[in-house]
Scaffold this motif. Sequence first.
Motif, PDB file in Angstrom:
ATOM      1  N   LEU A 141       9.000  -4.867  -9.115  1.00 36.99           N
ATOM      2  CA  LEU A 141      10.138  -5.289  -9.926  1.00 36.99           C
ATOM      3  C   LEU A 141      11.402  -5.495  -9.101  1.00 36.99           C
ATOM      4  N   THR A 142      11.461  -4.903  -7.919  1.00 39.04           N
ATOM      5  CA  THR A 142      12.566  -5.174  -6.999  1.00 39.04           C
ATOM      6  C   THR A 142      12.307  -6.452  -6.220  1.00 39.04           C
ATOM      7  N   ALA A 143      11.067  -6.652  -5.803  1.00 35.52           N
ATOM      8  CA  ALA A 143      10.724  -7.836  -5.011  1.00 35.52           C
ATOM      9  C   ALA A 143      10.771  -9.113  -5.836  1.00 35.52           C
ATOM     10  N   ARG A 144      10.494  -9.008  -7.140  1.00 31.18           N
ATOM     11  CA  ARG A 144      10.350 -10.203  -7.979  1.00 31.18           C
ATOM     12  C   ARG A 144      11.155 -10.055  -9.270  1.00 31.18           C
ATOM     13  N   PRO A 145      12.459  -9.892  -9.159  1.00 29.02           N
ATOM     14  CA  PRO A 145      13.284  -9.582 -10.340  1.00 29.02           C
ATOM     15  C   PRO A 145      13.352 -10.696 -11.364  1.00 29.02           C
ATOM     16  N   ASP A 146      13.168 -11.943 -10.940  1.00 29.46           N
ATOM     17  CA  ASP A 146      13.296 -13.070 -11.866  1.00 29.46           C
ATOM     18  C   ASP A 146      11.994 -13.422 -12.573  1.00 29.46           C
ATOM     19  N   VAL A 178       0.825  -1.207   0.000  1.00 25.61           N
ATOM     20  CA  VAL A 178       0.000   0.000   0.000  1.00 25.61           C
ATOM     21  C   VAL A 178       0.859   1.257   0.000  1.00 25.61           C
ATOM     22  N   TYR A 179       1.821   1.317   0.898  1.00 29.90           N
ATOM     23  CA  TYR A 179       2.664   2.509   0.980  1.00 29.90           C
ATOM     24  C   TYR A 179       3.441   2.724  -0.316  1.00 29.90           C
ATOM     25  N   SER A 180       3.908   1.640  -0.916  1.00 32.88           N
ATOM     26  CA  SER A 180       4.640   1.774  -2.177  1.00 32.88           C
ATOM     27  C   SER A 180       3.742   2.356  -3.262  1.00 32.88           C
ATOM     28  N   LYS A 181       2.529   1.844  -3.361  1.00 38.00           N
ATOM     29  CA  LYS A 181       1.624   2.378  -4.380  1.00 38.00           C
ATOM     30  C   LYS A 181       1.292   3.838  -4.115  1.00 38.00           C
ATOM     31  N   LEU A 187       5.001   1.693  -6.959  1.00 41.43           N
ATOM     32  CA  LEU A 187       4.472   0.350  -7.176  1.00 41.43           C
ATOM     33  C   LEU A 187       5.342  -0.442  -8.149  1.00 41.43           C
ATOM     34  N   ASP A 188       5.726   0.166  -9.263  1.00 38.19           N
ATOM     35  CA  ASP A 188       6.599  -0.538 -10.208  1.00 38.19           C
ATOM     36  C   ASP A 188       7.913  -0.918  -9.539  1.00 38.19           C
ATOM     37  N   TRP A 246      12.160  -0.996 -17.386  1.00 38.63           N
ATOM     38  CA  TRP A 246      11.964  -0.008 -16.321  1.00 38.63           C
ATOM     39  C   TRP A 246      13.292   0.591 -15.868  1.00 38.63           C
ATOM     40  N   MET A 247      14.319  -0.235 -15.709  1.00 41.05           N
ATOM     41  CA  MET A 247      15.612   0.260 -15.246  1.00 41.05           C
ATOM     42  C   MET A 247      16.309   1.097 -16.315  1.00 41.05           C
TER      43      MET A 247
END
Length: 255
Positions: free
Chosen positions: A211-216, A198-201, A206-207, A225-226
Amino acid sequence: MHLIHRHHPVPTSAEPQASQAANRRPHRSANALWTHGTLLAVIVLTVSGCATGEPEMRDPRRLVVHSGERLAPTRERMEEIEGWFHEQLDSIVSDESFWVIHGPQEGPAYPWETLEVNEQGDTAHIYYQRPELVRSYTRYAYLHILVVQGRLDLWLPEAEGGTPYEIERAILSQVADAWLYERSIYDTRPYDLLDELVYSKENDYLDAYVLTARPDEFVDARRTWMEENPDARDAFIAWFRKAFERDPPGVRGGS
């Protein structure tokens, strides 16, 4: 809130299906299999029960985490979410085209870490740490069932036909909105893993969060994105450390 109660016999062979990650997951209760009826009971007791005697939505409460970082949802925003929040829960309970088998487990887990949906899109398994998480986690499972069934346009028409990342982002965005509503309107207890989302969004990360939590999982989306936002990952990590006083998922234990 009115919900349709459908009685289903509990399948005698409905054991949680094994997955490649099964041995790495926290222990799950032996009584973890819940039917739509159990989901209904939890929803009625913890959601509509909160609203008993309250014909209008209460004033939104601010959210706060241990660092002191706050969110102040507006009433207009909460009314917008309320417009679909209860109707979607009703659909989860009354739609006869699928099962969501869910229940408690020991230890925290993000929704995507425990979700399994079969190829037919008629059964999903998902597990969570605390009872009040049932709505958010089953909502996540339900939306993924709709992806397999080709019916995601029921709730997320803008994501229909999108890339896997665009679909996942849309689903997590809606789950984040639902958790924001629960935390603000029903004063649901904080839960770090969903509060992160929630805080990230709400802070336009959010992106970066996904994309950091699930890079693979979303390699192409992450690469694009990077390339387009070369400083975004470092900015997100710095913000996350300030907001939650720890590293974000995907960075913990090394970047």
